[in-house]
Design an enzyme around this catalytic site. Sequence first.
Site, PDB file in Angstrom:
ATOM      1  N   ARG A   2       0.832  -1.199   0.000  1.00 16.19           N
ATOM      2  CA  ARG A   2       0.000   0.000   0.000  1.00 16.19           C
ATOM      3  C   ARG A   2       0.864   1.245   0.000  1.00 16.19           C
ATOM      4  O   ARG A   2       1.770   1.393   0.788  1.00 16.19           O
ATOM      5  CB  ARG A   2      -0.902   0.003   1.225  1.00 16.19           C
ATOM      6  CG  ARG A   2      -1.962  -1.073   1.166  1.00 16.19           C
ATOM      7  CD  ARG A   2      -2.698  -1.118   2.471  1.00 16.19           C
ATOM      8  NE  ARG A   2      -1.782  -1.446   3.557  1.00 16.19           N
ATOM      9  CZ  ARG A   2      -1.356  -2.654   3.823  1.00 16.19           C
ATOM     10  NH1 ARG A   2      -1.737  -3.652   3.070  1.00 16.19           N
ATOM     11  NH2 ARG A   2      -0.546  -2.877   4.820  1.00 16.19           N
ATOM     12  N   ARG A   6       4.958   6.027  -3.235  1.00 19.35           N
ATOM     13  CA  ARG A   6       5.337   7.401  -2.891  1.00 19.35           C
ATOM     14  C   ARG A   6       6.761   7.523  -2.354  1.00 19.35           C
ATOM     15  O   ARG A   6       7.281   8.618  -2.276  1.00 19.35           O
ATOM     16  CB  ARG A   6       4.346   8.001  -1.910  1.00 19.35           C
ATOM     17  CG  ARG A   6       4.316   7.324  -0.582  1.00 19.35           C
ATOM     18  CD  ARG A   6       3.277   7.990   0.303  1.00 19.35           C
ATOM     19  NE  ARG A   6       2.990   7.124   1.426  1.00 19.35           N
ATOM     20  CZ  ARG A   6       2.395   7.513   2.518  1.00 19.35           C
ATOM     21  NH1 ARG A   6       2.008   8.751   2.648  1.00 19.35           N
ATOM     22  NH2 ARG A   6       2.170   6.670   3.492  1.00 19.35           N
ATOM     23  N   ARG A  15       4.322  11.638 -10.997  1.00 17.88           N
ATOM     24  CA  ARG A  15       3.023  12.045 -10.446  1.00 17.88           C
ATOM     25  C   ARG A  15       2.775  13.538 -10.585  1.00 17.88           C
ATOM     26  O   ARG A  15       1.648  13.974 -10.779  1.00 17.88           O
ATOM     27  CB  ARG A  15       2.976  11.585  -8.992  1.00 17.88           C
ATOM     28  CG  ARG A  15       2.237  12.454  -8.018  1.00 17.88           C
ATOM     29  CD  ARG A  15       1.037  11.758  -7.443  1.00 17.88           C
ATOM     30  NE  ARG A  15       0.678  12.340  -6.166  1.00 17.88           N
ATOM     31  CZ  ARG A  15       0.143  13.553  -6.020  1.00 17.88           C
ATOM     32  NH1 ARG A  15      -0.046  14.309  -7.074  1.00 17.88           N
ATOM     33  NH2 ARG A  15      -0.175  14.004  -4.834  1.00 17.88           N
ATOM     34  N   ASP A  51      -7.400   5.648  -4.890  1.00 14.43           N
ATOM     35  CA  ASP A  51      -7.532   5.932  -3.460  1.00 14.43           C
ATOM     36  C   ASP A  51      -8.920   5.508  -3.002  1.00 14.43           C
ATOM     37  O   ASP A  51      -9.845   5.422  -3.812  1.00 14.43           O
ATOM     38  CB  ASP A  51      -7.307   7.416  -3.160  1.00 14.43           C
ATOM     39  CG  ASP A  51      -6.985   7.631  -1.675  1.00 14.43           C
ATOM     40  OD1 ASP A  51      -5.810   7.538  -1.305  1.00 14.43           O
ATOM     41  OD2 ASP A  51      -7.928   7.840  -0.888  1.00 14.43           O
ATOM     42  N   TYR A 126     -14.009   9.354   7.230  1.00 17.72           N
ATOM     43  CA  TYR A 126     -13.555  10.587   6.569  1.00 17.72           C
ATOM     44  C   TYR A 126     -14.730  11.517   6.291  1.00 17.72           C
ATOM     45  O   TYR A 126     -14.638  12.726   6.470  1.00 17.72           O
ATOM     46  CB  TYR A 126     -12.802  10.268   5.273  1.00 17.72           C
ATOM     47  CG  TYR A 126     -11.405   9.722   5.522  1.00 17.72           C
ATOM     48  CD1 TYR A 126     -10.416  10.540   6.065  1.00 17.72           C
ATOM     49  CD2 TYR A 126     -11.070   8.415   5.219  1.00 17.72           C
ATOM     50  CE1 TYR A 126      -9.137  10.052   6.304  1.00 17.72           C
ATOM     51  CE2 TYR A 126      -9.792   7.918   5.450  1.00 17.72           C
ATOM     52  CZ  TYR A 126      -8.828   8.744   6.007  1.00 17.72           C
ATOM     53  OH  TYR A 126      -7.572   8.264   6.246  1.00 17.72           O
TER      54      TYR A 126
END
Length: 326
Positions: A2, A6, A15, A51, A126
């Site tokens: 996961r 990045r 990106r 996402d 969220y």
Amino acid sequence: MRQAGRSLPEYRAARGPGSILDAIHQPELVATLTRQPVDRYGTDAAIFFSDIVVPVAAIGFGVDVAPGTGPVVEQPFRSASDLQRLRPLEPELDTPYVIEAVSILAESLDVPLIGFAGGPFTVGSYLVEGGPSKNFTRIKSLMLAEPALWETMVDRLTDMAIASLRSQLDAGASAFQLFDSWAGILSPRHYANLVLPATKRLFAEMRDSHPDVPSILFGVGTGELLPLMATAGSSVVGIDWRVPLGEARQRVRDDQAIQGNLDPSVLGAPWPVVEAETREVLREAGTAPGHIFNLGHGVLPETDPDVLQRVLELVHREGQAGRENL
Ligand code: CP3
């Protein structure tokens, strides 16, 4: 892995600046970003670059993903009147870029593609909290004070996850993972009563439409929840680093595989420590089939890619040796 990408320089270069949601709207770029960790590390599967908030953002709930923070919501979900903002997801119309990116990857990847969706508690948190949360007070209050409203909300979020997952599998993904990352903040009783029923429905409906597709249910801090999560109907249960894998095996069903669980922070230690910790994960997993080596949670941004590379090589070497000894 996961959020494996990045930590990679090639991820940051490809990106570009701006919201990750902009990148997610560009199928060719998504295909490139999905492939990067596979190309560099030789992982045995790819996790789709997207996402968990993509479906709710796509129906116009007003969600963005802030760099360094995570999902943020302009107008959080606070009452029954907000239900009108949670309409069903129509993947062909709302997220055609997801379908296109999965199709490109299904054609071009040499390894299986894992599609995914956010679990109802995590996505709901969220929406209700308005962003990342420490204590999850608002969502817990809503769940407990207004159970009927929560039930409607959780059902809608579950329907959206099912629609999104089906569209990814129909476009060529080989397996799927449900990330209910923050479910571990709940007591077993609250998880069992307020989240597990919808989660069970999701796996049952996915099994109806896509029998034989492997599925993974994952959360963080779920030690006490594992026996409950094991009844949700996934073929694999993700385990974070807090529960040794030998113990985790006792908490899931005999016919379930486990995935995990190297502590991502360990990757910052000198190599001999990383090596010993990796070997310990493999030892704890035991020799019975049904272990997918992974980190216990996502790759931290500061992780040195060369260390991850060595971990992958070690695991592949040991896995090969293990198979030969069977
Ligand atoms: O390896 C990959 O890149 C896979 C794609 C992926 C992303 N998010 C891309 C992303 C996956 C599988 C996710 C899932 C996700 N998103 C989860 C569940 C998994 C987990 O980690 O528990 C959750 C809780 C989210 C919500 C979210 N989005 C968070 C907490 C963050 C991190 C904020 C930060 O920077 O610390 C994001 C942003 C995000 N999603 C990034 C990536 C690669 C970070 C960097 C960026 O914006 O480019």
